[in-house]
Write a protein that holds these residues in place. Structure first.
Motif, short mmCIF file in Angstrom:
data_model
loop_
_atom_site.label_atom_id
_atom_site.label_comp_id
_atom_site.label_asym_id
_atom_site.label_seq_id
_atom_site.Cartn_x
_atom_site.Cartn_y
_atom_site.Cartn_z
N ALA A 40 37.23 35.25 32.19
CA ALA A 40 38.31 35.64 31.30
C ALA A 40 38.87 36.84 31.53
O ALA A 40 40.22 37.04 31.27
CB ALA A 40 37.81 35.70 29.88
N ALA A 41 38.33 37.86 32.04
CA ALA A 41 38.98 39.13 32.39
C ALA A 41 39.85 38.84 33.72
O ALA A 41 41.08 39.39 33.54
CB ALA A 41 37.92 40.18 32.61
N HIS A 50 43.12 37.33 32.44
CA HIS A 50 43.94 38.41 31.54
C HIS A 50 44.61 39.16 32.71
O HIS A 50 45.80 39.53 32.26
CB HIS A 50 42.83 39.18 30.51
N LEU A 97 32.52 40.77 25.47
CA LEU A 97 32.42 39.68 24.32
C LEU A 97 31.67 38.44 24.81
O LEU A 97 31.34 37.49 24.26
CB LEU A 97 34.21 39.04 24.07
N ASP A 98 31.31 38.61 26.11
CA ASP A 98 30.57 37.26 26.43
C ASP A 98 29.14 37.52 26.01
O ASP A 98 28.52 38.78 26.01
CB ASP A 98 30.35 37.18 28.22
N GLY A 105 32.81 35.71 30.85
CA GLY A 105 33.48 37.05 30.38
C GLY A 105 34.02 37.70 31.71
O GLY A 105 35.30 38.16 31.61
N ARG A 118 36.60 44.96 27.48
CA ARG A 118 36.54 44.57 26.24
C ARG A 118 36.08 42.94 26.33
O ARG A 118 35.41 42.50 25.74
CB ARG A 118 37.49 44.84 25.12
N ILE A 119 36.85 42.45 26.94
CA ILE A 119 36.86 40.94 27.35
C ILE A 119 35.59 40.74 27.78
O ILE A 119 34.68 39.65 27.32
CB ILE A 119 37.97 40.41 28.12
N GLN A 123 41.00 46.60 28.45
CA GLN A 123 41.13 45.49 27.99
C GLN A 123 40.15 44.23 28.55
O GLN A 123 39.31 43.73 28.15
CB GLN A 123 42.52 44.79 27.65
#
Length: 333
Positions: free
Chosen positions: A201-202, A205, A182-183, A198, A178-179, A175
């Protein structure tokens, strides 16, 4: 200090780099050249058999365990020459962020240890190590050491360990990638500027899996924001491919891979093991640590009780977890 922050003050150590002109990976790929960065604390004895290797966690550098090193601490520099190492792929060692990016070959925990073995022979002149030690992925490396090189190491300290990465950790890492992807800056992995948003954000998470629900509910919103931001900031210091390759290597670890049954691999370990999991660790769990203790013939087991979960190993001055680690490890070694 935030429990997620990494100590980066390495005053008092001697920073050095070890160069291998060509380093073949177990995959068949090759890294040429390979640099392994390390810092030494304390002095070798006349027989050069008092070296302790301290190995990094997944997103840590060789400075991450600094507060565990020193007189009266877990790794006592009055007794040992402590060598804290940047594994392949991070810190000041060769990594994707040096320029190869997506073309940097995937590597494994076994590759990290093989490079460390070359460094160790250079340092010890062939004498056995006093011990290897590490937390999380550092414990993966330490376990790989005692299985792959039983004649060179007779003791290993395993903090928040596992014999293999579990499905929760594997899915968390999937995951995270994947995060990052997305950037918009990711550009299918061929980015010109690091996808910082990104990476942050990772990190946001990842953090909650490293602690417990009870910890998340017990701290103030301000402390929680600080803890989470510390991980996000740490991830943002990494090149994206460096972080991805490192976490993928960690999440694919299995000490029994290519060696037969896990039970037999653990039962054949000759080294003394000190196993210190956290009872509340949900990232790697505690069952695998108990299995290592049950099967390894010469193991000692001390469980850490901490709402910090997987991060219980992180050194924080005057914390009960750190005091326990210092006392237990120093006495055991």
């Amino acid at each position: 200090m935030s429990i997620a922050a990494e100590t980066v003050n390495a005053n008092g150590g001697s920073h050095q780099k070890f160069l291998l002109q060509s380093f073949p990976l177990f995959s068949g790929a090759c890294i040429s050249p390979l640099t392994v960065a390390y810092t030494t604390y304390g002095k070798p004895n006349a027989d050069r058999n008092n070296f302790v290797l301290v190995l990094p966690g997944t997103s840590n550098t060789r400075h991450g365990a600094l507060l565990h090193i020193g007189p009266g601490r877990a790794f006592d520099t009055g007794r040992f020459c402590v060598v804290s190492i940047d594994a392949i792929g991070g810190g000041d060692s060769t990594q994707p962020g040096d320029g190869l990016g997506v073309d940097f070959p995937p590597y494994s925990v076994a590759d990290m240890v093989l490079a460390q073995h070359a460094l160790a022979l250079h340092l010890t002149k062939g004498s056995p190590l006093a011990a290897v030690a590490g937390a999380s992925m550092g414990a993966f490396q330490a376990l790989e050491w005692v299985v792959r090189f039983p004649h060179l190491v007779s003791a290993a300290v395993l903090l928040v360990p596992a014999a293999r990465a579990g499905q929760l950790f594997k899915e968390t890492v999937r995951q995270m990638r994947r995060i990052i992807e997305l950037d918009p800056a990711w550009q299918s992995g061929n980015y010109r500027s690091n996808p910082i948003a990104g990476l942050r954000a990772a990190g946001h998470h990842y953090f909650p899996w490293t602690v417990t629900d009870a910890y998340l509910e017990s701290v103030t919103p301000e402390t929680l924001a600080e803890d989470t931001q510390a991980v996000a900031d740490n991830f943002a210091l990494w090149d994206a491919w460096s972080l991805i390759r490192r976490y993928e290597a960690s999440s694919q670890f299995d000490i029994s891979a290519g060696r037969g049954s896990l039970d037999n691999v653990l039962a054949n370990i000759r080294a003394r093991l000190l196993i210190m999991p956290c009872h509340q660790d949900r990232l790697l769990g505690v069952d695998s640590a108990k299995m290592i203790h049950r099967l390894a013939p010469k193991s000692d087991y001390v469980e850490i009780d901490s709402l910090r979960g997987h991060l219980a190993w992180r050194p924080i001055a005057e914390s009960k977890e750190t005091r326990l680690i210092w006392r237990t490890v120093s006495q055991w070694l």
